[in-house]
Design a protein around this motif. Structure first.
Motif, PDB file in Angstrom:
ATOM      1  N   LEU A  46     -22.093  17.594  22.199  1.00 42.95           N
ATOM      2  CA  LEU A  46     -23.266  17.565  23.153  1.00 42.95           C
ATOM      3  C   LEU A  46     -22.885  19.020  24.002  1.00 42.95           C
ATOM      4  CD1 LEU A  46     -24.226  14.087  24.501  1.00 42.95           C
ATOM      5  CD2 LEU A  46     -25.607  15.639  22.999  1.00 42.95           C
ATOM      6  N   HIS A  59     -25.569  22.260  23.407  1.00 40.82           N
ATOM      7  CA  HIS A  59     -26.284  22.685  24.774  1.00 40.82           C
ATOM      8  C   HIS A  59     -25.981  24.304  24.959  1.00 40.82           C
ATOM      9  CE1 HIS A  59     -26.642  18.391  26.241  1.00 40.82           C
ATOM     10  NE2 HIS A  59     -27.697  18.556  25.475  1.00 40.82           N
ATOM     11  N   ARG A  99     -29.398  10.750  19.642  1.00 45.36           N
ATOM     12  CA  ARG A  99     -30.598  10.259  20.316  1.00 45.36           C
ATOM     13  C   ARG A  99     -30.682  11.074  21.567  1.00 45.36           C
ATOM     14  NH1 ARG A  99     -27.789   5.009  19.505  1.00 45.36           N
ATOM     15  NH2 ARG A  99     -28.907   3.804  18.043  1.00 45.36           N
ATOM     16  N   VAL A 100     -29.618  11.709  22.081  1.00 44.52           N
ATOM     17  CA  VAL A 100     -29.674  12.676  23.107  1.00 44.52           C
ATOM     18  C   VAL A 100     -30.446  13.904  22.928  1.00 44.52           C
ATOM     19  CG1 VAL A 100     -28.440  14.082  24.804  1.00 44.52           C
ATOM     20  CG2 VAL A 100     -27.656  11.584  24.378  1.00 44.52           C
ATOM     21  N   LEU A 101     -29.979  14.476  21.605  1.00 47.21           N
ATOM     22  CA  LEU A 101     -30.651  15.691  21.395  1.00 47.21           C
ATOM     23  C   LEU A 101     -32.107  15.577  21.109  1.00 47.21           C
ATOM     24  CD1 LEU A 101     -27.743  17.142  19.022  1.00 47.21           C
ATOM     25  CD2 LEU A 101     -28.539  17.985  21.595  1.00 47.21           C
ATOM     26  N   ARG A 102     -32.273  14.396  20.324  1.00 51.92           N
ATOM     27  CA  ARG A 102     -33.799  14.307  20.166  1.00 51.92           C
ATOM     28  C   ARG A 102     -34.704  14.279  21.152  1.00 51.92           C
ATOM     29  NH1 ARG A 102     -32.733  16.786  16.055  1.00 51.92           N
ATOM     30  NH2 ARG A 102     -32.416  16.060  13.927  1.00 51.92           N
ATOM     31  N   ALA A 103     -33.992  13.339  22.207  1.00 48.61           N
ATOM     32  CA  ALA A 103     -34.687  12.951  23.426  1.00 48.61           C
ATOM     33  C   ALA A 103     -35.135  14.037  24.373  1.00 48.61           C
ATOM     34  CB  ALA A 103     -33.945  11.823  24.291  1.00 48.61           C
ATOM     35  N   GLU A 104     -34.158  15.205  23.974  1.00 49.67           N
ATOM     36  CA  GLU A 104     -34.242  16.513  24.747  1.00 49.67           C
ATOM     37  C   GLU A 104     -35.399  17.289  23.936  1.00 49.67           C
ATOM     38  OE1 GLU A 104     -29.994  16.680  26.536  1.00 49.67           O
ATOM     39  OE2 GLU A 104     -30.540  17.835  24.756  1.00 49.67           O
ATOM     40  N   GLY A 105     -35.831  16.984  22.971  1.00 47.94           N
ATOM     41  CA  GLY A 105     -36.911  17.793  22.059  1.00 47.94           C
ATOM     42  C   GLY A 105     -36.285  18.599  21.034  1.00 47.94           C
ATOM     43  N   ASP A 106     -34.667  18.391  20.829  1.00 48.06           N
ATOM     44  CA  ASP A 106     -33.928  19.383  20.021  1.00 48.06           C
ATOM     45  C   ASP A 106     -34.150  19.041  18.614  1.00 48.06           C
ATOM     46  OD1 ASP A 106     -32.113  20.545  18.557  1.00 48.06           O
ATOM     47  OD2 ASP A 106     -30.717  21.003  20.315  1.00 48.06           O
ATOM     48  N   ARG A 107     -34.808  19.938  17.860  1.00 45.76           N
ATOM     49  CA  ARG A 107     -35.033  19.351  16.341  1.00 45.76           C
ATOM     50  C   ARG A 107     -34.055  20.128  15.278  1.00 45.76           C
ATOM     51  NH1 ARG A 107     -36.896  15.270  17.211  1.00 45.76           N
ATOM     52  NH2 ARG A 107     -37.449  14.902  15.060  1.00 45.76           N
TER      53      ARG A 107
END
Length: 248
Positions: free
Chosen positions: A46, A50, A73-81
């Protein structure tokens, strides 16, 4: 195939707690021409994602502390595709579903052939940045080139390709990247039977051969999300040929 001279090599963030696997895969990816950052756990993954977002992530599912699923899950929740390929020793369908539902785009089951990892990475990169992959030209589009339509409608489905959203009736579907692209391909060709090779080529950019269960697994995921009590099944199997989307 190593990346051609003049191309900017794709960057890979590899997170794997098994040192032997991490070192071996890091070397193999570097020899293939990727620029690799290898870390041993999800916290480091992570932090690097970032600070220096990669072109693609390769995440081991089972890592101490923050595992691959949590990173996803963290990356997707942040909008990272950013495309994510999961490495998993778990072979049960429920475990693979958990990874895909967390937002992963694809998975490889351990022990894996490194050539399969390369093929899946090439396919993920083709789908996000076709110009960055020195492979065969992009597949022929399904429809003649024109201004993109806002919505696709077929068999009670409505899809917005630009927003990557889909509905069956009034119910919005929560789809992973691969699920959305597979459903979009079937919807654009509603009523037409698409054979396995065509679907593999259009979605993954690589035909994994007649022994692969990858397509059947993804069709199963889609059916679970599409089907509802009292409503007709939308994706039909044409045995020995492929799949077709239609509302019977």
């Amino acid at each position: 195939m190593p990346w051609q001279t003049g191309r900017v090599p794709p960057t890979v963030l590899l997170a794997e707690d098994d040192r032997a696997i991490r070192n071996a895969l890091e070397r193999a990816l570097a020899l293939e021409g990727y620029r690799v950052t290898a870390v041993a756990d999800g916290v480091e993954a992570l932090a690097h994602a970032h600070k220096n977002p990669p072109d693609v992530l390769v995440l081991d599912v089972m890592m101490p502390g923050i595992d691959g699923l949590q990173v996803c899950r963290v990356l997707r929740a942040e909008g990272d595709r950013t495309p994510i390929l999961m490495l998993t020793a778990l072979v049960e369908t429920a475990d693979r579903i958990a990874g895909l539902d967390a937002g992963a785009d694809d998975y490889v089951v351990k022990p894996f052939d490194v050539e399969e990892v390369f093929a899946r990475l090439r396919a993920l990169l083709r789908r996000t940045n076709p110009d960055g992959v020195p492979e065969t030209p992009a597949p022929v589009p399904d429809v003649p080139k024109r201004a993109p339509e806002r919505h696709i409608e077929a068999a009670g489905l409505r899809m917005d390709p630009q927003a990557r959203r889909a509905w069956r009736g009034e119910r919005e579907l929560e789809l992973t990247r691969t699920e959305f692209e597979l459903l979009e391909l079937l919807a654009r060709n509603a009523g037409i039977v698409l054979d396995h090779s065509t679907i593999y080529d259009r979605i993954w950019g690589y035909d994994f051969g007649p022994g692969s269960k990858n397509l059947a697994v993804y069709v199963g995921y889609l059916r679970r999300k599409l089907d509802q009590p009292g409503a007709p099944q939308l994706i039909h199997t044409v045995r020995g040929v492929g799949y077709v989307l239609r509302e019977d």
